[in-house]
Motif scaffolding. Sequence first.
Motif, short mmCIF file in Angstrom:
data_model
loop_
_atom_site.label_atom_id
_atom_site.label_comp_id
_atom_site.label_asym_id
_atom_site.label_seq_id
_atom_site.Cartn_x
_atom_site.Cartn_y
_atom_site.Cartn_z
N THR A 194 35.29 24.10 49.84
CA THR A 194 36.60 23.63 49.42
C THR A 194 37.25 22.83 50.53
O THR A 194 36.97 23.06 51.72
N GLY A 195 38.10 21.91 50.14
CA GLY A 195 38.76 21.07 51.12
C GLY A 195 39.94 21.74 51.78
O GLY A 195 40.44 21.27 52.80
N SER A 196 40.41 22.85 51.23
CA SER A 196 41.61 23.49 51.76
C SER A 196 41.49 25.00 51.66
O SER A 196 41.02 25.54 50.65
N THR A 197 41.92 25.68 52.69
CA THR A 197 41.93 27.14 52.68
C THR A 197 42.94 27.68 51.69
O THR A 197 42.87 28.85 51.33
N ARG A 198 43.85 26.85 51.22
CA ARG A 198 44.87 27.30 50.27
C ARG A 198 44.28 27.66 48.91
O ARG A 198 44.92 28.32 48.10
N HIS A 199 43.06 27.20 48.65
CA HIS A 199 42.44 27.45 47.35
C HIS A 199 41.61 28.72 47.33
O HIS A 199 41.08 29.09 46.28
N LYS A 200 41.47 29.40 48.47
CA LYS A 200 40.54 30.54 48.53
C LYS A 200 40.93 31.65 47.57
O LYS A 200 40.08 32.21 46.87
N ALA A 201 42.20 32.00 47.52
CA ALA A 201 42.63 33.10 46.65
C ALA A 201 42.39 32.76 45.18
O ALA A 201 41.92 33.61 44.41
N ALA A 202 42.69 31.53 44.80
CA ALA A 202 42.50 31.13 43.41
C ALA A 202 41.02 31.13 43.04
O ALA A 202 40.65 31.57 41.95
N LEU A 203 40.17 30.65 43.95
CA LEU A 203 38.73 30.63 43.66
C LEU A 203 38.16 32.04 43.58
O LEU A 203 37.30 32.32 42.75
N ALA A 204 38.65 32.93 44.43
CA ALA A 204 38.20 34.32 44.35
C ALA A 204 38.58 34.94 43.02
O ALA A 204 37.84 35.76 42.45
N GLU A 205 39.73 34.55 42.50
CA GLU A 205 40.21 35.10 41.22
C GLU A 205 39.29 34.73 40.07
O GLU A 205 39.12 35.52 39.13
N ILE A 206 38.67 33.56 40.12
CA ILE A 206 37.82 33.13 39.00
C ILE A 206 36.36 33.52 39.19
O ILE A 206 35.53 33.22 38.33
N GLY A 207 36.03 34.15 40.33
CA GLY A 207 34.68 34.65 40.48
C GLY A 207 33.88 34.09 41.64
O GLY A 207 32.69 34.40 41.76
#
Length: 527
Positions: A194-207
């Motif tokens: 991912t280009g940004s660490t800000r997306h980690k929580a959202a990506l973890a949520e979807i699997g």
Amino acid sequence: MVGLGIVVLFYTLVYNWGMHALENRPQSIFRSFQTVIETMTTTGFGADSPWTTPTMNILLVTIQLTGVVIGFVALRVLVIPLFEQTPLNLASRLTSKTAHVVIAEYQRDTDILLDELEEFDIDYVLIESDEEEAKRLSDDGYQAINGDPEDRADLDRATIERASLLITDAGDKTASIVLTALEANKDLRVISFTGSTRHKAALAEIGVDRSVAPHALIGRRLAEKATTPVTVGEQSERDEIDIREILVRRNSPLHGVRVRDSPIANHPNLTLVAGWFDGELRLPPSPDDELTPNTVLTVAGPENEIGEMTTEIGGVRPRRIATPSRVVVAGVGEGGTAAVDALPADVSVTTVDESEGRNPDVVGDVTEPETLREAGINDASALIVTVDDDSTALMAIAVARSLSSGVEILARVTDGEKTRAAFRAGADYVLSIQRVSARLVASEVHGERIMDPVSQIRLVRADAAPFVGQTVAEARRDTERGWTVIGVSRNGTVHTDERTDITADDDVFVAGSDEAIQEFERTVADS
């Protein structure tokens, strides 16, 4: 086609006239038409040959040459384009796979990643949305297909239902790809770049099982290298192996000294792992190599002994800048922001970026001397270059080095091939996003125990079985293979003394270039 018809008609009429007027063998126009076609296609002349007059022989030669020329033109203009326009099913080139890796887009140097997987004999399928790129990769022998990884049908072509791991590097499409893939295979393990660490929580949520932001990862490492040496090892180890770069300054008394005569090479508990000489990695360095200004020596061993060695050598200092210090960060994107956040609170930081929207301390072009002077490059202890474009990075390095011979320059490049160029431009430490990303994939897929994926060299922990019965010195003896044994781990303690005997219960630490470690794991570790 019209032009070809006109040529054939012209030759038919001339040939028919020649047979009547010159050869005195009148015949029908259709017989002449047949002979012209036979001649142009070089299939024969039938019953008309031979011809007695020079004019008719010259005419037949001309018809033959015209046929050859038209054949080449037709092949290039008509036949080849028809084949090129025919849809190519790259999936037909794939071998049967089970428990393989599916790569749904990869926005970095795809060849480096796929070479990494192939070196370890890991089955994979790459889904590439760019048709020309997919064809190029397939033609080069890689397992690649053209398709849209958001489309379930294209995932099925990659046999996603039998895959064990999904790697995504598709930007905003990542969530859609992951959700579609998990519908087909709920047991799939997922790694996402991912280009940004800000997306980690959202990506973890979807699997997504693991999210990696290479720009931020490298930015943090460059900040660490600008302020402290890096310790490599597992947290459970009490006596860790320390990997530290020692920079040979221009005023060092070691300038011109051969490696074999340096105190580091002759230390019993320290290993000279690698050396960067004018941007060229030598691992290990040859005993006859001379230490030149700005040579970087990579040394491994107990932390206290490396510190003592560094203190003993006048003019050579480790990569630790005194505090309070001043660091200039060029480029305030994801990597630059991560670098700023990772710097200690007592370090004065000046950020530089061309975009005013990123709120840098100095707005300007980092390749311009005036911009770097305004940022305080002459008084800075270190410059961290995290701009997005490699060409800009190389120019910024060169300009900074021309302005200050004492500043330590740490840079990030995208293309692994630009690493050497960055050293030549004046950088002291360079990391490639492509190399780091490929190492992280190897760590996840191959189970490779990479001790420090974000480094100039690759350090892995391996089983000691191939070296049982040898001492550490004997395991290091072969200098032509491109990798070296640093030491052994035994009961939570690391031993780097060359006299240490290697036993079956030990683990060995091996360092080398990416290619050398791949060779080691394929020919030694897996044997």
